[in-house]
Design a protein around this motif. Sequence first.
Motif, mmCIF file in Angstrom:
data_model
loop_
_atom_site.group_PDB
_atom_site.id
_atom_site.type_symbol
_atom_site.label_atom_id
_atom_site.label_comp_id
_atom_site.label_asym_id
_atom_site.label_seq_id
_atom_site.Cartn_x
_atom_site.Cartn_y
_atom_site.Cartn_z
ATOM 1 N N HIS A 74 64.792 24.038 27.594
ATOM 2 C CA HIS A 74 63.953 22.925 27.218
ATOM 3 C C HIS A 74 62.869 22.718 27.781
ATOM 4 C CE1 HIS A 74 64.347 19.142 25.016
ATOM 5 N NE2 HIS A 74 63.130 19.032 24.981
ATOM 6 N N SER A 75 61.809 23.880 28.032
ATOM 7 C CA SER A 75 60.550 23.692 28.415
ATOM 8 C C SER A 75 59.529 24.120 27.254
ATOM 9 C CB SER A 75 60.446 25.016 29.313
ATOM 10 O OG SER A 75 59.160 25.042 29.946
ATOM 11 N N HIS A 76 58.566 23.307 27.286
ATOM 12 C CA HIS A 76 57.393 23.593 26.072
ATOM 13 C C HIS A 76 56.468 24.386 26.804
ATOM 14 C CE1 HIS A 76 60.137 21.489 23.252
ATOM 15 N NE2 HIS A 76 60.040 20.401 24.138
ATOM 16 N N ALA A 77 56.145 24.767 28.103
ATOM 17 C CA ALA A 77 55.106 25.300 28.846
ATOM 18 C C ALA A 77 55.178 26.946 28.425
ATOM 19 C CB ALA A 77 55.450 25.016 30.114
ATOM 20 N N ARG A 78 54.149 27.211 28.449
ATOM 21 C CA ARG A 78 54.093 28.782 28.129
ATOM 22 C C ARG A 78 54.369 29.444 29.981
ATOM 23 N NH1 ARG A 78 50.412 32.820 28.686
ATOM 24 N NH2 ARG A 78 48.699 31.310 28.996
ATOM 25 N N VAL A 79 55.144 30.578 29.795
ATOM 26 C CA VAL A 79 55.270 31.025 30.919
ATOM 27 C C VAL A 79 54.146 32.221 31.121
ATOM 28 C CG1 VAL A 79 56.897 32.354 32.770
ATOM 29 C CG2 VAL A 79 57.592 30.585 31.205
ATOM 30 N N SER A 80 53.086 32.295 32.048
ATOM 31 C CA SER A 80 52.098 33.157 31.929
ATOM 32 C C SER A 80 52.714 34.612 32.321
ATOM 33 C CB SER A 80 51.072 32.963 33.140
ATOM 34 O OG SER A 80 51.538 32.976 34.309
ATOM 35 N N LYS A 81 51.723 35.626 31.714
ATOM 36 C CA LYS A 81 52.203 36.970 31.907
ATOM 37 C C LYS A 81 52.178 37.331 33.440
ATOM 38 C CE LYS A 81 48.517 38.628 29.505
ATOM 39 N NZ LYS A 81 47.716 39.723 28.850
ATOM 40 N N GLU A 82 51.375 36.637 34.365
ATOM 41 C CA GLU A 82 51.224 36.827 35.631
ATOM 42 C C GLU A 82 52.769 36.374 36.152
ATOM 43 O OE1 GLU A 82 47.369 36.883 34.168
ATOM 44 O OE2 GLU A 82 48.827 35.359 33.933
ATOM 45 N N ALA A 83 53.190 35.294 35.696
ATOM 46 C CA ALA A 83 54.321 34.749 36.284
ATOM 47 C C ALA A 83 55.592 35.710 35.825
ATOM 48 C CB ALA A 83 54.619 33.270 35.610
ATOM 49 N N LEU A 84 55.547 36.078 34.793
ATOM 50 C CA LEU A 84 56.649 36.943 34.014
ATOM 51 C C LEU A 84 56.694 38.022 34.946
ATOM 52 C CD1 LEU A 84 56.395 36.415 30.414
ATOM 53 C CD2 LEU A 84 58.282 35.672 31.813
ATOM 54 N N ALA A 85 55.365 38.762 35.260
ATOM 55 C CA ALA A 85 55.212 39.967 36.300
ATOM 56 C C ALA A 85 55.931 39.941 37.611
ATOM 57 C CB ALA A 85 53.992 40.594 36.394
ATOM 58 N N VAL A 86 55.897 38.847 37.974
ATOM 59 C CA VAL A 86 56.550 38.521 39.382
ATOM 60 C C VAL A 86 57.946 38.623 39.519
ATOM 61 C CG1 VAL A 86 54.301 37.412 40.564
ATOM 62 C CG2 VAL A 86 56.449 35.822 39.764
ATOM 63 N N ALA A 87 58.687 38.549 38.344
ATOM 64 C CA ALA A 87 60.160 38.507 38.279
ATOM 65 C C ALA A 87 60.735 39.535 37.867
ATOM 66 C CB ALA A 87 60.727 37.405 37.246
ATOM 67 N N LYS A 88 61.558 40.186 38.461
ATOM 68 C CA LYS A 88 62.088 41.925 38.285
ATOM 69 C C LYS A 88 62.317 42.078 36.780
ATOM 70 C CE LYS A 88 65.570 44.897 39.989
ATOM 71 N NZ LYS A 88 66.896 45.021 40.663
ATOM 72 N N LEU A 89 63.121 41.109 36.289
ATOM 73 C CA LEU A 89 63.465 41.272 34.799
ATOM 74 C C LEU A 89 62.685 40.487 33.806
ATOM 75 C CD1 LEU A 89 67.349 41.271 35.517
ATOM 76 C CD2 LEU A 89 65.898 43.161 35.294
ATOM 77 N N GLY A 90 61.693 39.724 34.316
ATOM 78 C CA GLY A 90 60.913 39.079 33.389
ATOM 79 C C GLY A 90 61.459 37.566 32.917
ATOM 80 N N GLY A 91 61.309 37.221 31.850
ATOM 81 C CA GLY A 91 62.112 36.110 31.666
ATOM 82 C C GLY A 91 62.714 35.911 30.380
ATOM 83 N N ILE A 92 63.564 34.708 30.167
ATOM 84 C CA ILE A 92 64.307 34.667 28.958
ATOM 85 C C ILE A 92 64.461 33.158 28.646
ATOM 86 C CG2 ILE A 92 65.809 36.816 28.880
ATOM 87 C CD1 ILE A 92 68.072 35.270 30.071
ATOM 88 N N GLY A 93 64.597 32.855 27.369
ATOM 89 C CA GLY A 93 64.815 31.660 26.886
ATOM 90 C C GLY A 93 65.850 31.520 25.803
ATOM 91 N N TYR A 94 66.445 30.445 25.545
ATOM 92 C CA TYR A 94 67.129 29.963 24.143
ATOM 93 C C TYR A 94 66.362 29.250 23.353
ATOM 94 C CZ TYR A 94 70.873 27.844 21.352
ATOM 95 O OH TYR A 94 71.489 27.312 20.269
ATOM 96 N N HIS A 95 66.686 29.999 21.967
ATOM 97 C CA HIS A 95 65.842 29.145 20.717
ATOM 98 C C HIS A 95 66.985 29.129 19.855
ATOM 99 C CE1 HIS A 95 62.463 28.070 18.505
ATOM 100 N NE2 HIS A 95 63.033 28.551 17.595
ATOM 101 N N PRO A 96 67.090 27.670 19.228
ATOM 102 C CA PRO A 96 68.094 27.310 18.422
ATOM 103 C C PRO A 96 67.970 27.591 16.984
ATOM 104 C CG PRO A 96 66.738 25.471 18.906
ATOM 105 C CD PRO A 96 66.311 26.552 19.696
ATOM 106 N N SER A 97 67.669 28.948 16.705
ATOM 107 C CA SER A 97 67.689 29.647 15.379
ATOM 108 C C SER A 97 67.835 30.983 15.605
ATOM 109 C CB SER A 97 66.130 29.247 14.697
ATOM 110 O OG SER A 97 65.232 30.229 15.391
ATOM 111 N N LEU A 98 68.015 31.718 14.214
ATOM 112 C CA LEU A 98 68.285 33.280 14.501
ATOM 113 C C LEU A 98 66.699 33.588 14.280
ATOM 114 C CD1 LEU A 98 71.266 33.106 11.914
ATOM 115 C CD2 LEU A 98 71.148 33.691 14.367
ATOM 116 N N LEU A 99 66.264 34.022 15.452
ATOM 117 C CA LEU A 99 64.747 34.672 15.505
ATOM 118 C C LEU A 99 64.666 35.761 14.722
ATOM 119 C CD1 LEU A 99 63.607 33.698 19.038
ATOM 120 C CD2 LEU A 99 62.863 32.740 17.062
ATOM 121 N N PRO A 100 63.718 36.232 14.123
ATOM 122 C CA PRO A 100 62.395 35.484 14.093
ATOM 123 C C PRO A 100 62.249 34.216 13.077
ATOM 124 C CG PRO A 100 62.189 37.415 12.678
ATOM 125 C CD PRO A 100 63.570 37.411 13.237
ATOM 126 N N ARG A 101 63.395 33.906 12.554
ATOM 127 C CA ARG A 101 63.284 32.628 11.545
ATOM 128 C C ARG A 101 62.967 31.492 12.631
ATOM 129 N NH1 ARG A 101 63.174 31.413 6.580
ATOM 130 N NH2 ARG A 101 64.430 29.690 5.825
#
Length: 199
Positions: A74-101
């Motif tokens: 439940h975050s509406h903030a964009r996680v920057s590329k630089e932030a993702l780069a400092v995490a070994k496995l990047g980042g994940i989130g949950y979306h309540p739909s069958l993406l890409p829908r």
Amino acid sequence: MRITLVGSRHFGVTTLNMLREHHVTLVRVVVHDGEDRLAAAARAAGIEVVVQADPKLVTAAEIAPGTDLIVTAHSHARVSKEALAVAKLGGIGYHPSLLPRHRGIAAVEWTIKEGDPIAGGSIYHLADRMDAGASARSHKSRAVSPFLTNTQSCAAMAPLGLRLLGEVIDYGKVNGALPAKPQDEQFATKAPNLSPGKH
């Protein structure tokens, strides 16, 4: 596995509790509002809390050193590329739909509005474009009832999100990597906010 959790509200708190049950190390919680219930729950559990300088963006400096994975809830903030780069496995989130829908802030509302016969949820890799990163896990949940309100539907989808997040995190703990399947852009639809000014 060392996790930085970025989130807010009830789903942020339930995700924090789920992560603790999955025997990971929660090294930091990042929130847009220091008075949010997730911030209070993290402090009560002795977890470091950082308040974003910009409520719309998570920076590399706000991610805990040594983070293996960023999890958003439940975050509406964009996680920057630089932030993702400092995490070994990047980042994940949950979306309540069958993406890409239904990419966007109002996925459940649009699932109801469009009369989708089946609802579901997706765990996706965080990326530059909203809800467009590779899929780590998705699951068809149930037929959509037109009689449920948006709030009731969101509440019904939350347990699915917790389960899918837990499955992906457990996979990462065992394999040292996360599943990733590119989303099929030909099936992408947008789910913009139907109630401007509300989240």
